[in-house]
Scaffold this motif. Structure first.
Motif, PDB file in Angstrom:
ATOM      1  N   ARG A 277       6.921  -0.065   0.248  1.00  0.00           N
ATOM      2  CA  ARG A 277       5.763   0.630  -0.305  1.00  0.00           C
ATOM      3  C   ARG A 277       5.576   0.204  -1.758  1.00  0.00           C
ATOM      4  O   ARG A 277       6.490   0.338  -2.569  1.00  0.00           O
ATOM      5  CB  ARG A 277       5.976   2.142  -0.230  1.00  0.00           C
ATOM      6  CG  ARG A 277       5.863   2.666   1.189  1.00  0.00           C
ATOM      7  CD  ARG A 277       5.933   4.164   1.205  1.00  0.00           C
ATOM      8  NE  ARG A 277       7.218   4.648   0.684  1.00  0.00           N
ATOM      9  CZ  ARG A 277       7.487   5.920   0.450  1.00  0.00           C
ATOM     10  NH1 ARG A 277       6.575   6.826   0.660  1.00  0.00           N
ATOM     11  NH2 ARG A 277       8.662   6.277   0.005  1.00  0.00           N
ATOM     12  N   PRO A 278       4.397  -0.318  -2.064  1.00  0.00           N
ATOM     13  CA  PRO A 278       4.152  -0.801  -3.424  1.00  0.00           C
ATOM     14  C   PRO A 278       3.925   0.340  -4.406  1.00  0.00           C
ATOM     15  O   PRO A 278       3.644   1.469  -4.009  1.00  0.00           O
ATOM     16  CB  PRO A 278       2.883  -1.644  -3.264  1.00  0.00           C
ATOM     17  CG  PRO A 278       2.151  -0.993  -2.130  1.00  0.00           C
ATOM     18  CD  PRO A 278       3.232  -0.494  -1.196  1.00  0.00           C
ATOM     19  N   ARG A 279       4.049  -0.013  -5.656  1.00  0.00           N
ATOM     20  CA  ARG A 279       3.699   0.944  -6.713  1.00  0.00           C
ATOM     21  C   ARG A 279       2.207   0.851  -6.990  1.00  0.00           C
ATOM     22  O   ARG A 279       1.629  -0.219  -6.932  1.00  0.00           O
ATOM     23  CB  ARG A 279       4.468   0.599  -7.992  1.00  0.00           C
ATOM     24  CG  ARG A 279       5.961   0.824  -7.868  1.00  0.00           C
ATOM     25  CD  ARG A 279       6.308   2.277  -8.085  1.00  0.00           C
ATOM     26  NE  ARG A 279       7.764   2.482  -8.061  1.00  0.00           N
ATOM     27  CZ  ARG A 279       8.346   3.614  -8.423  1.00  0.00           C
ATOM     28  NH1 ARG A 279       7.618   4.633  -8.825  1.00  0.00           N
ATOM     29  NH2 ARG A 279       9.653   3.742  -8.358  1.00  0.00           N
TER      30      ARG A 279
ATOM     31  N   GLN B 123       1.290   3.691 -11.359  1.00  0.00           N
ATOM     32  CA  GLN B 123       2.689   3.398 -11.039  1.00  0.00           C
ATOM     33  C   GLN B 123       3.318   4.425 -10.113  1.00  0.00           C
ATOM     34  O   GLN B 123       4.529   4.493  -9.975  1.00  0.00           O
ATOM     35  CB  GLN B 123       3.533   3.274 -12.320  1.00  0.00           C
ATOM     36  CG  GLN B 123       2.994   2.226 -13.285  1.00  0.00           C
ATOM     37  CD  GLN B 123       2.933   0.846 -12.668  1.00  0.00           C
ATOM     38  OE1 GLN B 123       3.894   0.378 -12.094  1.00  0.00           O
ATOM     39  NE2 GLN B 123       1.783   0.197 -12.739  1.00  0.00           N
ATOM     40  N   GLY B 124       2.472   5.224  -9.443  1.00  0.00           N
ATOM     41  CA  GLY B 124       3.003   6.211  -8.513  1.00  0.00           C
ATOM     42  C   GLY B 124       3.333   5.566  -7.175  1.00  0.00           C
ATOM     43  O   GLY B 124       2.960   4.419  -6.910  1.00  0.00           O
ATOM     44  N   ARG B 125       4.023   6.307  -6.331  1.00  0.00           N
ATOM     45  CA  ARG B 125       4.346   5.817  -5.006  1.00  0.00           C
ATOM     46  C   ARG B 125       3.111   5.803  -4.121  1.00  0.00           C
ATOM     47  O   ARG B 125       2.353   6.766  -4.089  1.00  0.00           O
ATOM     48  CB  ARG B 125       5.417   6.723  -4.361  1.00  0.00           C
ATOM     49  CG  ARG B 125       6.815   6.403  -4.826  1.00  0.00           C
ATOM     50  CD  ARG B 125       7.258   5.062  -4.280  1.00  0.00           C
ATOM     51  NE  ARG B 125       8.644   4.788  -4.643  1.00  0.00           N
ATOM     52  CZ  ARG B 125       9.275   3.668  -4.318  1.00  0.00           C
ATOM     53  NH1 ARG B 125       8.641   2.728  -3.656  1.00  0.00           N
ATOM     54  NH2 ARG B 125      10.518   3.485  -4.661  1.00  0.00           N
ATOM     55  N   MET B 126       2.950   4.702  -3.375  1.00  0.00           N
ATOM     56  CA  MET B 126       1.824   4.621  -2.468  1.00  0.00           C
ATOM     57  C   MET B 126       2.303   4.857  -1.043  1.00  0.00           C
ATOM     58  O   MET B 126       3.419   4.504  -0.682  1.00  0.00           O
ATOM     59  CB  MET B 126       1.148   3.248  -2.583  1.00  0.00           C
ATOM     60  CG  MET B 126       0.740   2.914  -4.009  1.00  0.00           C
ATOM     61  SD  MET B 126      -0.443   1.555  -4.105  1.00  0.00           S
ATOM     62  CE  MET B 126      -1.967   2.382  -3.674  1.00  0.00           C
TER      63      MET B 126
ATOM     64  N   THR C 152      -3.009  -0.786   4.741  1.00  0.00           N
ATOM     65  CA  THR C 152      -3.737  -0.064   3.706  1.00  0.00           C
ATOM     66  C   THR C 152      -2.842   1.033   3.141  1.00  0.00           C
ATOM     67  O   THR C 152      -2.327   1.867   3.874  1.00  0.00           O
ATOM     68  CB  THR C 152      -5.019   0.558   4.280  1.00  0.00           C
ATOM     69  OG1 THR C 152      -5.839  -0.475   4.821  1.00  0.00           O
ATOM     70  CG2 THR C 152      -5.797   1.280   3.184  1.00  0.00           C
ATOM     71  N   PHE C 153      -2.656   0.994   1.834  1.00  0.00           N
ATOM     72  CA  PHE C 153      -1.865   2.013   1.148  1.00  0.00           C
ATOM     73  C   PHE C 153      -2.774   2.884   0.305  1.00  0.00           C
ATOM     74  O   PHE C 153      -3.788   2.424  -0.204  1.00  0.00           O
ATOM     75  CB  PHE C 153      -0.826   1.358   0.231  1.00  0.00           C
ATOM     76  CG  PHE C 153       0.234   0.586   0.979  1.00  0.00           C
ATOM     77  CD1 PHE C 153       1.423   1.188   1.330  1.00  0.00           C
ATOM     78  CD2 PHE C 153       0.034  -0.744   1.325  1.00  0.00           C
ATOM     79  CE1 PHE C 153       2.401   0.482   2.015  1.00  0.00           C
ATOM     80  CE2 PHE C 153       1.007  -1.463   2.013  1.00  0.00           C
ATOM     81  CZ  PHE C 153       2.196  -0.851   2.358  1.00  0.00           C
ATOM     82  N   GLU C 154      -2.369   4.139   0.191  1.00  0.00           N
ATOM     83  CA  GLU C 154      -3.108   5.037  -0.682  1.00  0.00           C
ATOM     84  C   GLU C 154      -2.147   5.701  -1.646  1.00  0.00           C
ATOM     85  O   GLU C 154      -1.095   6.199  -1.242  1.00  0.00           O
ATOM     86  CB  GLU C 154      -3.836   6.105   0.133  1.00  0.00           C
ATOM     87  CG  GLU C 154      -4.654   7.048  -0.745  1.00  0.00           C
ATOM     88  CD  GLU C 154      -5.330   8.128   0.083  1.00  0.00           C
ATOM     89  OE1 GLU C 154      -6.452   7.930   0.536  1.00  0.00           O
ATOM     90  OE2 GLU C 154      -4.691   9.169   0.301  1.00  0.00           O
TER      91      GLU C 154
ATOM     92  N   TYR D 148      -5.121   0.414  -1.758  1.00  0.00           N
ATOM     93  CA  TYR D 148      -4.555  -0.907  -1.990  1.00  0.00           C
ATOM     94  C   TYR D 148      -4.281  -1.558  -0.644  1.00  0.00           C
ATOM     95  O   TYR D 148      -3.604  -0.991   0.212  1.00  0.00           O
ATOM     96  CB  TYR D 148      -3.266  -0.743  -2.791  1.00  0.00           C
ATOM     97  CG  TYR D 148      -2.577  -2.033  -3.147  1.00  0.00           C
ATOM     98  CD1 TYR D 148      -3.185  -2.957  -4.001  1.00  0.00           C
ATOM     99  CD2 TYR D 148      -1.294  -2.307  -2.671  1.00  0.00           C
ATOM    100  CE1 TYR D 148      -2.531  -4.122  -4.349  1.00  0.00           C
ATOM    101  CE2 TYR D 148      -0.632  -3.475  -3.020  1.00  0.00           C
ATOM    102  CZ  TYR D 148      -1.257  -4.395  -3.864  1.00  0.00           C
ATOM    103  OH  TYR D 148      -0.609  -5.533  -4.194  1.00  0.00           O
ATOM    104  N   ASN D 149      -4.831  -2.755  -0.424  1.00  0.00           N
ATOM    105  CA  ASN D 149      -4.661  -3.452   0.845  1.00  0.00           C
ATOM    106  C   ASN D 149      -3.699  -4.615   0.695  1.00  0.00           C
ATOM    107  O   ASN D 149      -3.755  -5.360  -0.280  1.00  0.00           O
ATOM    108  CB  ASN D 149      -6.009  -3.977   1.335  1.00  0.00           C
ATOM    109  CG  ASN D 149      -6.934  -2.845   1.747  1.00  0.00           C
ATOM    110  OD1 ASN D 149      -6.517  -1.925   2.427  1.00  0.00           O
ATOM    111  ND2 ASN D 149      -8.177  -2.912   1.324  1.00  0.00           N
ATOM    112  N   VAL D 150      -2.810  -4.775   1.684  1.00  0.00           N
ATOM    113  CA  VAL D 150      -1.859  -5.878   1.694  1.00  0.00           C
ATOM    114  C   VAL D 150      -1.918  -6.570   3.046  1.00  0.00           C
ATOM    115  O   VAL D 150      -1.828  -5.918   4.088  1.00  0.00           O
ATOM    116  CB  VAL D 150      -0.421  -5.380   1.447  1.00  0.00           C
ATOM    117  CG1 VAL D 150       0.568  -6.546   1.523  1.00  0.00           C
ATOM    118  CG2 VAL D 150      -0.322  -4.703   0.095  1.00  0.00           C
TER     119      VAL D 150
END
Ligand SMILES: [Zn+2]
Length: 66
Positions: free
Chosen positions: A17-19, A24-27, A43-45, A53-55
């Motif tokens: 899980r990216p920052r 800089q919070g947990r996504m 897709t991360f939120e 944020y898409n990876v």
């Protein structure tokens, strides 16, 4: 501690899980869309500021062995 923690889904291992780039919070992973060639669009939120944020994650069985 739940047993599921000891046996994570294989699909969740290759990517952490990216920052959040903003705060800089947990996504959190909210969606996985299958793409061509075994890749996944993940897709991360951000749980703090709701930044999306898409990876694009390629198939780990292909990328790591080659
Ligand atoms: Zn954020």
């Amino acid at each position: 501690m739940p047993e599921a923690y000891a046996r994570p889904e294989p699909s969740l291992i290759p990517i952490l899980r990216p920052r959040c780039p903003l705060c800089q919070g947990r996504m959190m992973l909210i969606r996985i869309e299958p793409r061509q060639n075994g890749a996944d669009l993940r897709t991360f939120e951000c749980s703090t500021c709701e930044h999306i944020y898409n990876v694009l994650a390629e198939d780990p069985t292909k990328s790591t062995e080659a």
